[in-house]
Design an enzyme around this catalytic site. Sequence first.
Site, PDB file in Angstrom:
ATOM      1  CD  GLU A 104      -0.716  -4.935   5.610  1.00 45.01           C
ATOM      2  OE1 GLU A 104      -1.716  -4.126   5.595  1.00 45.01           O
ATOM      3  OE2 GLU A 104       0.411  -4.520   5.436  1.00 45.01           O
TER       4      GLU A 104
ATOM      5  CB  CYS B 235      -0.100  -0.549   0.170  1.00 41.76           C
ATOM      6  SG  CYS B 235       1.106  -1.969  -0.054  1.00 41.76           S
TER       7      CYS B 235
END
Length: 161
Positions: free
Chosen positions: A61, A89
């Site tokens: 990401e 996360c």
Amino acid sequence: MANLTTTDAHFLDMAGKLAQDNVRQGLGGPFGAVIVDSGGQVVAAACNAVISTNDPTAHAEVQAIRSATSKLGRYDLTGLTIYASAEPCPMCMAAIYWARLARVVYSNTRQQTAAIGFDDAFFYDELLKQPHQRQLTCQHAPNPEAEAAFKLWADSNLPRY
């Protein structure tokens, strides 16, 4: 997954295939991410590169956000969607919020991520604690130079994010 469109399924497939290729090539963890504009055009796609770069922040990401901001020449990704092969996360979620992405669509859950040996749950738990209660020693130490930097920022005309 509720309200999953054909477009969503397509980009989740893309993120999942990136993750598979990444594992096959031995470059990093089984994570892929794709950032798409409102017209359905891919702005950026990336894989986890922690192993290949020795950079613990090189999650898929974050890599995709770095690529998209570089390509678009701006740090604000308002209106764009990120598709991830797994639930981001805490670090990646923070980056997603900072980038002002409009939407996150992910496949594997944090529980599935934990089941294959990733310790994201530890980070989720630690961030809920007060700094002095965390396993990592966190010490507040006021400093006039740091305070002066905040004053300079507050008094500046730099764009806010």
